[in-house]
Design an enzyme around this catalytic site. Structure first.
Site, PDB file in Angstrom:
ATOM      1  N   GLU A  81      34.284  49.161  28.460  1.00 22.93           N
ATOM      2  CA  GLU A  81      33.316  50.254  28.534  1.00 22.93           C
ATOM      3  C   GLU A  81      34.063  51.588  28.557  1.00 22.93           C
ATOM      4  O   GLU A  81      33.472  52.633  28.831  1.00 22.93           O
ATOM      5  CB  GLU A  81      32.415  50.105  29.759  1.00 22.93           C
ATOM      6  CG  GLU A  81      33.158  50.024  31.068  1.00 22.93           C
ATOM      7  CD  GLU A  81      32.259  49.759  32.255  1.00 22.93           C
ATOM      8  OE1 GLU A  81      31.400  50.599  32.534  1.00 22.93           O
ATOM      9  OE2 GLU A  81      32.426  48.710  32.894  1.00 22.93           O
ATOM     10  N   CYS A 113      30.442  46.263  33.051  1.00 23.18           N
ATOM     11  CA  CYS A 113      31.481  45.333  33.519  1.00 23.18           C
ATOM     12  C   CYS A 113      31.189  43.890  33.116  1.00 23.18           C
ATOM     13  O   CYS A 113      31.887  42.964  33.539  1.00 23.18           O
ATOM     14  CB  CYS A 113      31.635  45.453  35.026  1.00 23.18           C
ATOM     15  SG  CYS A 113      32.060  47.129  35.527  1.00 23.18           S
ATOM     16  N   HIS A 235      32.617  39.619  40.467  1.00 20.16           N
ATOM     17  CA  HIS A 235      33.006  40.915  39.907  1.00 20.16           C
ATOM     18  C   HIS A 235      33.353  41.810  41.091  1.00 20.16           C
ATOM     19  O   HIS A 235      32.549  41.950  42.015  1.00 20.16           O
ATOM     20  CB  HIS A 235      31.845  41.506  39.098  1.00 20.16           C
ATOM     21  CG  HIS A 235      32.042  42.946  38.784  1.00 20.16           C
ATOM     22  ND1 HIS A 235      33.204  43.418  38.217  1.00 20.16           N
ATOM     23  CD2 HIS A 235      31.255  44.038  38.987  1.00 20.16           C
ATOM     24  CE1 HIS A 235      33.116  44.732  38.069  1.00 20.16           C
ATOM     25  NE2 HIS A 235      31.940  45.130  38.535  1.00 20.16           N
ATOM     26  N   ASN A 277      39.823  48.824  40.523  1.00 20.83           N
ATOM     27  CA  ASN A 277      38.749  48.413  39.635  1.00 20.83           C
ATOM     28  C   ASN A 277      39.243  48.305  38.197  1.00 20.83           C
ATOM     29  O   ASN A 277      39.903  49.217  37.703  1.00 20.83           O
ATOM     30  CB  ASN A 277      37.657  49.498  39.715  1.00 20.83           C
ATOM     31  CG  ASN A 277      36.310  49.032  39.243  1.00 20.83           C
ATOM     32  OD1 ASN A 277      36.177  47.951  38.682  1.00 20.83           O
ATOM     33  ND2 ASN A 277      35.304  49.853  39.473  1.00 20.83           N
TER      34      ASN A 277
HETATM   35  N1  COA Z   1      36.322  51.722  59.379  1.00 18.07           N
HETATM   36  C1  COA Z   1      35.801  50.641  58.762  1.00 18.07           C
HETATM   37  N2  COA Z   1      34.734  50.695  57.889  1.00 18.07           N
HETATM   38  C2  COA Z   1      34.203  51.914  57.649  1.00 18.07           C
HETATM   39  C3  COA Z   1      34.698  53.083  58.264  1.00 18.07           C
HETATM   40  C4  COA Z   1      35.809  52.964  59.159  1.00 18.07           C
HETATM   41  N3  COA Z   1      36.336  54.009  59.763  1.00 18.07           N
HETATM   42  N4  COA Z   1      33.976  54.128  57.811  1.00 18.07           N
HETATM   43  C5  COA Z   1      33.032  53.631  56.952  1.00 18.07           C
HETATM   44  N5  COA Z   1      33.183  52.291  56.857  1.00 18.07           N
HETATM   45  C6  COA Z   1      32.411  51.361  56.027  1.00 18.07           C
HETATM   46  C7  COA Z   1      30.933  51.620  55.996  1.00 18.07           C
HETATM   47  O1  COA Z   1      30.294  51.049  57.135  1.00 18.07           O
HETATM   48  C8  COA Z   1      30.549  50.933  54.699  1.00 18.07           C
HETATM   49  O2  COA Z   1      30.507  49.540  54.889  1.00 18.07           O
HETATM   50  P1  COA Z   1      29.223  48.682  54.406  1.00 18.07           P
HETATM   51  O3  COA Z   1      29.078  48.941  52.938  1.00 18.07           O
HETATM   52  O4  COA Z   1      29.602  47.290  54.740  1.00 18.07           O
HETATM   53  O5  COA Z   1      28.050  49.205  55.157  1.00 18.07           O
HETATM   54  C9  COA Z   1      31.748  51.211  53.804  1.00 18.07           C
HETATM   55  O6  COA Z   1      32.815  51.566  54.681  1.00 18.07           O
HETATM   56  C10 COA Z   1      31.545  52.325  52.801  1.00 18.07           C
HETATM   57  O7  COA Z   1      31.076  53.429  53.487  1.00 18.07           O
HETATM   58  P2  COA Z   1      29.972  54.384  52.847  1.00 18.07           P
HETATM   59  O8  COA Z   1      29.684  55.476  53.796  1.00 18.07           O
HETATM   60  O9  COA Z   1      28.842  53.555  52.335  1.00 18.07           O
HETATM   61  O10 COA Z   1      30.843  54.946  51.603  1.00 18.07           O
HETATM   62  P3  COA Z   1      30.499  55.970  50.511  1.00 18.07           P
HETATM   63  O11 COA Z   1      29.190  56.664  50.712  1.00 18.07           O
HETATM   64  O12 COA Z   1      31.696  56.821  50.392  1.00 18.07           O
HETATM   65  O13 COA Z   1      30.301  55.086  49.161  1.00 18.07           O
HETATM   66  C11 COA Z   1      30.568  53.403  47.477  1.00 18.07           C
HETATM   67  C12 COA Z   1      30.934  53.846  48.906  1.00 18.07           C
HETATM   68  C13 COA Z   1      31.147  52.031  47.235  1.00 18.07           C
HETATM   69  C14 COA Z   1      29.048  53.340  47.325  1.00 18.07           C
HETATM   70  C15 COA Z   1      31.180  54.459  46.490  1.00 18.07           C
HETATM   71  O14 COA Z   1      32.572  54.397  46.575  1.00 18.07           O
HETATM   72  C16 COA Z   1      30.764  54.208  45.040  1.00 18.07           C
HETATM   73  O15 COA Z   1      29.712  54.656  44.610  1.00 18.07           O
HETATM   74  N6  COA Z   1      31.601  53.509  44.259  1.00 18.07           N
HETATM   75  C17 COA Z   1      31.258  53.110  42.910  1.00 18.07           C
HETATM   76  C18 COA Z   1      30.615  51.749  42.966  1.00 18.07           C
HETATM   77  C19 COA Z   1      30.276  51.258  41.591  1.00 18.07           C
HETATM   78  O16 COA Z   1      30.941  51.611  40.653  1.00 18.07           O
HETATM   79  N7  COA Z   1      29.260  50.458  41.416  1.00 18.07           N
HETATM   80  C20 COA Z   1      28.897  50.047  40.075  1.00 18.07           C
HETATM   81  C21 COA Z   1      29.665  48.911  39.584  1.00 18.07           C
HETATM   82  S1  COA Z   1      29.258  47.373  40.320  1.00 18.07           S
END
Ligand code: COA
Length: 389
Positions: A81, A113, A235, A277
Site C-alpha cells: 500500500e 494491510c 496482523h 509496522n
Molecule cells: N504504561 C503502560 N501502558 C500505558 C501507559 C503507561 N504509562 N500509558 C498509556 N498506556 C496504554 C493505554 O492504556 C493504552 O492501552 P489499551 O489500548 O490496552 O487501552 C495504550 O497504552 C495506548 O494508549 P492510548 O492513549 O490509546 O494511545 P494513543 O491515543 O496515543 O493511540 C494508537 C494509540 C494505537 C491508537 C495510535 O498509535 C494509532 O492510531 N496508531 C495507528 C494504528 C493503525 O494504523 N491502525 C490501522 C491498521 S490496523
C-alpha cells in the site's frame, strides 16, 4: 487426492537503521512504558531514502531465490500500500531486478494491510491447478504516519518474500478460510498524500470485530474449535493489537492450552516488536517470528488473522511441515536484526524528511551508508534508478 500447497520458503528484509521507542517516548513527552507496554513496541525500523518497497522486496527475495527456483517462478504477486507508481506495478520492477524469466506474470495487489494475504491465497489456488509452478508473494511497505502524530509510534518498514509451491517445506495451507469485507473509513491514504489518515481507536475496534466475525465463520465452516489450534498469528500494526485479538478468544480454551497459546503469541511478536509496522508484511513477519522463536512441532495447526483497513479481514489456517526449519535462514535473520545501527530522534527526523521528493526532479541519493544488495540510487528523467551491488 488433493495436493499439499503452501509456504515453501520465507525471506525477510528491513533496513539497517532503527529508532529506540523509549527515546522517542521521552522526546514526545510520553512515559516510555506507554510505547513499550501500552503499544508494545521496543524499536522501529527507520527507512533511508535509498530503500523503497521495490528494493526491500528484492533484498528479502534474494535470501530465498536460487537459480533453479528463479526458473520455476510463474508469477509475482506484490502486496503493498506504499508502492512507487500509480500505474506500473512494483512487481515488474522486482522481476527485472531479480532477473526472473520474462514468461512471468507480475502484478501489484492493494487492499491496505491485506494485500499479501490476497497474494498468498491467489498463489495457492494457482498452484493447486498448476502444481509444478512456484509463485513469489511479497508483502512490502513503508509505514509512515507523520512526525508527532499518535500513529508515529506505529511506523516501521520492511519486506517479507514467500515462495508458494506444492509440497511446501514450511506450512501446508488448509483450503478453508473465512473472509469479510465492508466499506469502512478507519485508515486510508488519498493519492495526494504520503502519510496515511487514520482513526486509530476506531480501527482497533473494527479489527477486533472483524476477527470475531471471521473466526466464528471459520469455525462454522470447518467444525473446528480453539482446541484444534497450537498457535494464532495476527496482523500486528503494533504488538498490542494482536494481544487484544488473542485475549478475545482465549476464554474459549482450557487453562493449560491458554498458557500454550500465550507462549506462542510471545514468540510471534518478538521480531515485530523490534521492527515495527510493515503494513501488509506484518502478519507474515509475525509468522516468521513464531517459526524462529516458538516451540513448534510438525503437524501443529496455526491460525492466521489478516486485516487490512478499509476494510477486509480473513481467517485461515495451515499445518507445520517436517522440514520447516529449512525454509528460512534463521542465522541470517538474527544477523540482519543484530547489526542494525541505532539513530537518535533528531537523525530519524532528518531521514524522515529526506525521502525522494515528489516534484519529479533529477536526484542523486547519498549511498555512503547503504549496505543492502539492492538500493535506490536516485531519479533521472522521472525514472527511479535501481542498483545492485
Ligand atoms: N504504561 C503502560 N501502558 C500505558 C501507559 C503507561 N504509562 N500509558 C498509556 N498506556 C496504554 C493505554 O492504556 C493504552 O492501552 P489499551 O489500548 O490496552 O487501552 C495504550 O497504552 C495506548 O494508549 P492510548 O492513549 O490509546 O494511545 P494513543 O491515543 O496515543 O493511540 C494508537 C494509540 C494505537 C491508537 C495510535 O498509535 C494509532 O492510531 N496508531 C495507528 C494504528 C493503525 O494504523 N491502525 C490501522 C491498521 S490496523
Amino acid at each position: 487426492m488433493s495436493i499439499s500447497v503452501g509456504i515453501d520458503k520465507i525471506g525477510f528484509y528491513t533496513p539497517g537503521l532503527y529508532l529506540d521507542m523509549a527515546e522517542l517516548a521521552t522526546a514526545r513527552g510520553e512515559d516510555p512504558n506507554k510505547y513499550l507496554i501500552g503499544i508494545g513496541q521496543s524499536r522501529q525500523a527507520v527507512i533511508p531514502p535509498t530503500q523503497d518497497t521495490v528494493t526491500m522486496a528484492a533484498n528479502a527475495a534474494r535470501q530465498i531465490l536460487t537459480p533453479a527456483f528463479k526458473a520455476d517462478i510463474a508469477m509475482v504477486l506484490f502486496g503493498t500500500e506504499s508502492g512507487i507508481d500509480n500505474s506500473k506495478a512494483t512487481a515488474v520492477y522486482l522481476a527485472h531486478l531479480l532477473g526472473l524469466s520474462s514468461q512471468t506474470r507480475a502484478i501489484e495487489l492493494k487492499q491496505a494491510c491485506y494485500g499479501a494475504t490476497a497474494g498468498l491465497q491467489l498463489a495457492a489456488d494457482y498452484v493447486r491447478v498448476h502444481p509444478a509452478a512456484k509463485v513469489l508473494v511479497i508483502g512490502a511497505d513503508v509505514a509512515r504516519y507523520g512526525l508527532r502524530t499518535a500513529g508515529e509510534v506505529t511506523q516501521g518498514g520492511g519486506a517479507v518474500a514467500m515462495i508458494v509451491a506444492a509440497n511446501p517445506q514450511i506450512l501446508a495451507l488448509e483450503s478453508e478460510s473465512a473472509y469479510h469485507t465492508e466499506d469502512v473509513m478507519d485508515f486510508w491514504r488519498p493519492t495526494y498524500r504520503t502519510e496515511a489518515l487514520v482513526d486509530g481507536k476506531y480501527s482497533t475496534n473494527v479489527y477486533l470485530d472483524f476477527f470475531k466475525t471471521v473466526w466464528h465463520d471459520y469455525q462454522q465452516q470447518t467444525h473446528r474449535t480453539i482446541a484444534d489450534f497450537d498457535a494464532f498469528v495476527f496482523h500486528l500494526p503494533f504488538t498490542k493489537m494482536g494481544r487484544k485479538g488473542l485475549r478475545q478468544i482465549l476464554p474459549e480454551a482450557q487453562p493449560e492450552q491458554q498458557e500454550t497459546l500465550k507462549a506462542a503469541f510471545e514468540a510471534s511478536q518478538e521480531d515485530n516488536r523490534n521492527v515495527g509496522n510493515l503494513y501488509t508484511g506484518s502478519l507474515y513477519l509475525s509468522f516468521l517470528s513464531l517459526l524462529r522463536h516458538g516451540q513448534l512441532a510438525v503437524g501443529n495447526r496455526i491460525g492466521f488473522f489478516s486485516y487490512g483497513s478499509g476494510a477486509e479481514g480473513e481467517f485461515f489456517s495451515g499445518r507445520i511441515q517436517p522440514d520447516f526449519r529449512k525454509g528460512f535462514d534463521d542465522a541470517a535473520l538474527t544477523r540482519l536484526l543484530a547489526q542494525r545501527q541505532r539513530v537518535s530522534v533528531a537523525e530519524y527526523e532528518t531521514i524522515y524528511r529526506s525521502q525522494l521528493s515528489d516534484d519529479g526532479r533529477d536526484t542523486q541519493l547519498a549511498i555512503g551508508e547503504e549496505t543492502a544488495s539492492y538500493y535506490l540510487a536516485g531519479r533521472q528523467n522521472q525514472q527511479r534508478q535501481y542498483r545492485q551491488r
